[in-house]
Write an enzyme that holds these catalytic residues in place. Structure first.
Site, PDB file in Angstrom:
ATOM      1  CG  HIS A 151      14.127 107.412  43.569  1.00 49.95           C
ATOM      2  ND1 HIS A 151      12.856 107.673  43.111  1.00 49.95           N
ATOM      3  CD2 HIS A 151      13.978 106.438  44.502  1.00 49.95           C
ATOM      4  CE1 HIS A 151      12.005 106.886  43.736  1.00 49.95           C
ATOM      5  NE2 HIS A 151      12.654 106.137  44.581  1.00 49.95           N
TER       6      HIS A 151
ATOM      7  CG  HIS B 291      16.441 106.897  48.532  1.00 47.82           C
ATOM      8  ND1 HIS B 291      15.205 107.372  48.132  1.00 47.82           N
ATOM      9  CD2 HIS B 291      16.364 105.546  48.418  1.00 47.82           C
ATOM     10  CE1 HIS B 291      14.429 106.353  47.793  1.00 47.82           C
ATOM     11  NE2 HIS B 291      15.123 105.221  47.962  1.00 47.82           N
TER      12      HIS B 291
HETATM   13  C1  NCD Z   1      14.089  99.585  45.732  1.00 52.83           C
HETATM   14  C2  NCD Z   1      14.213  98.293  46.549  1.00 52.83           C
HETATM   15  O1  NCD Z   1      14.660  97.280  45.991  1.00 52.83           O
HETATM   16  O2  NCD Z   1      13.887  98.325  47.738  1.00 52.83           O
HETATM   17  N1  NCD Z   1      14.249  99.284  44.330  1.00 52.83           N
HETATM   18  C3  NCD Z   1      14.627 100.133  43.347  1.00 52.83           C
HETATM   19  O3  NCD Z   1      14.625  99.726  42.171  1.00 52.83           O
HETATM   20  N2  NCD Z   1      15.016 101.361  43.607  1.00 52.83           N
HETATM   21  C4  NCD Z   1      12.797 100.245  46.029  1.00 52.83           C
HETATM   22  C5  NCD Z   1      12.672 101.646  45.479  1.00 52.83           C
HETATM   23  O4  NCD Z   1      13.301 102.574  45.960  1.00 52.83           O
HETATM   24  O5  NCD Z   1      11.908 101.820  44.515  1.00 52.83           O
HETATM   25 ZN    ZN Z   2      14.623 103.430  47.095  1.00 55.80          ZN
END
Ligand code: NCD
Ligand code: ZN
Length: 330
Positions: free
Chosen positions: A165, A12
């Site tokens: 996640h 991811h």
């Molecule tokens: C991610 C992003 O900035 O693209 N941000 C995050 O806080 N993880 C998007 C996501 O996976 O939610």
């Molecule tokens: Zn992400």
């Protein structure tokens, strides 16, 4: 002392476009054999042509022959012909509930209207990767979304669903109920809780979606990972934002962990006395669940202190300034 990792994978990853892509892609291609590339660009990757163009940009920026960019398509309702055209070029389709995180404005608003596309994906064996948060109170968003996972897993038993996640004990429990469901876990959710983000002075660098949760959630994630759970794989969710978008009012969500991911994971697994499980967490389980054969690439971690830089260009990394016990051998 050293550790040899065979074809580590980041399941991811956000690479962005333009200058940011040029700056961050080499940090992943240097230490990973492949990564699942998220499609939430300013203009989302939602057509075969965009997948092809973005993949070319990543390959040019990554400058590595031993790296596989596993592309994803941004979920919308697709026709059979569209899916047939793109099927062999992607590892899966990433679903975002509309407005839930960075670059998700054109995500799904009505889950009752997507059954047709999901049935096609199930038939064509295209995995569904999900940002599983509903729109309620921030600490409960993942928990509230679990009923959607449950409905999807039961309605489409042959669809491989990946809970991206995960951050809660309840998500780990749900994983145990359905064979067709896998999950990714980030480095930061194994390390931090909400206390680290807002318990003292507020730390914008630790602000991400989903937000880090309670100590008991972190404990459950750790217990699952350190018991060698066969359906939980590593996905960094490394999401770079320039410093001026983090250290400001209206801080962007995202933690940039790509350059520190493997050394920090080694430290974490060593502290848990489970270095023996690192290879499966960062590669074997993902290969198994997705049926991947990544490029052959050995990455060697050596027990040699390494100080994480304060800044990579415009982006502050996770663990900036910290001294880590493990480093990646040149
Ligand atoms: C991610 C992003 O900035 O693209 N941000 C995050 O806080 N993880 C998007 C996501 O996976 O939610
Ligand atoms: Zn992400």
């Amino acid at each position: 002392m050293h550790i040899v990792l065979n074809s580590p994978l980041d399941m991811h990853l956000h690479l962005r476009e333009g200058d940011m892509l040029q700056a961050v892609a080499p940090m992943t291609t240097a230490s990973f054999a492949g990564a699942v590339i998220m499609p939430n660009l300013v203009s989302p990757v939602d057509s075969p042509a965009k997948v092809r163009r973005y993949k070319e940009q990543i390959e040019a920026a990554g400058k590595s022959a031993s790296f596989a960019a596993y592309m994803t398509l941004f979920f919308r309702n697709y026709s059979r012909a569209e899916l047939a055209a793109v099927r062999k070029k992607i590892i899966g389709i990433k679903l975002y509930p509309a407005g839930i995180t960075t670059g998700s404005d054109s995500g799904v608003t009505d889950f009752a209207s997507i059954g047709g596309t999901l049935a096609l994906m199930e038939e064509m064996q295209i995995p569904l990767l999900v940002h599983g948060e509903a729109g309620g109170f921030v600490l409960d968003r993942e928990k509230e979304f679990l009923e959607v996972y449950l409905r999807l897993a039961e309605s489409f038993p042959n669809l491989h669903i990946v809970m991206e996640h995960i951050t809660t004990a309840e998500a780990v429990d749900l994983l145990d109920c359905y064979q067709n469901v896998s999950a990714t876990v980030t480095l930061h959710h194994l390390l931090i809780t909400l206390d680290d983000v807002i318990g003292g002075l507020m730390q914008p660098d630790l602000f991400c979606k989903p937000i880090a949760k309670r100590p008991e959630d972190r404990r459950r994630l750790r217990d699952a990972v350190f018991s060698g759970h066969q359906r939980i794989m590593f996905g960094s969710d490394s999401a770079p934002h320039p410093r001026h978008k983090k250290e400001c009012c209206g801080c962007a969500a995202g933690i940039f962990s790509a350059p520190v991911a493997l050394p920090m994971l080694a430290e974490l697994f060593e502290d848990a006395g489970r270095l023996d499980l690192l290879q499966s967490f960062v590669s074997d389980i993902a290969c198994n669940r997705y049926g991947l054969q990544p490029p052959a690439k050995q990455v060697i971690l050596e027990k040699k202190p390494w100080q994480v830089p304060e800044l990579y260009g415009k982006v502050k990394p996770f663990g900036a300034g910290q001294t880590l016990r493990w480093s990646i051998a040149a």
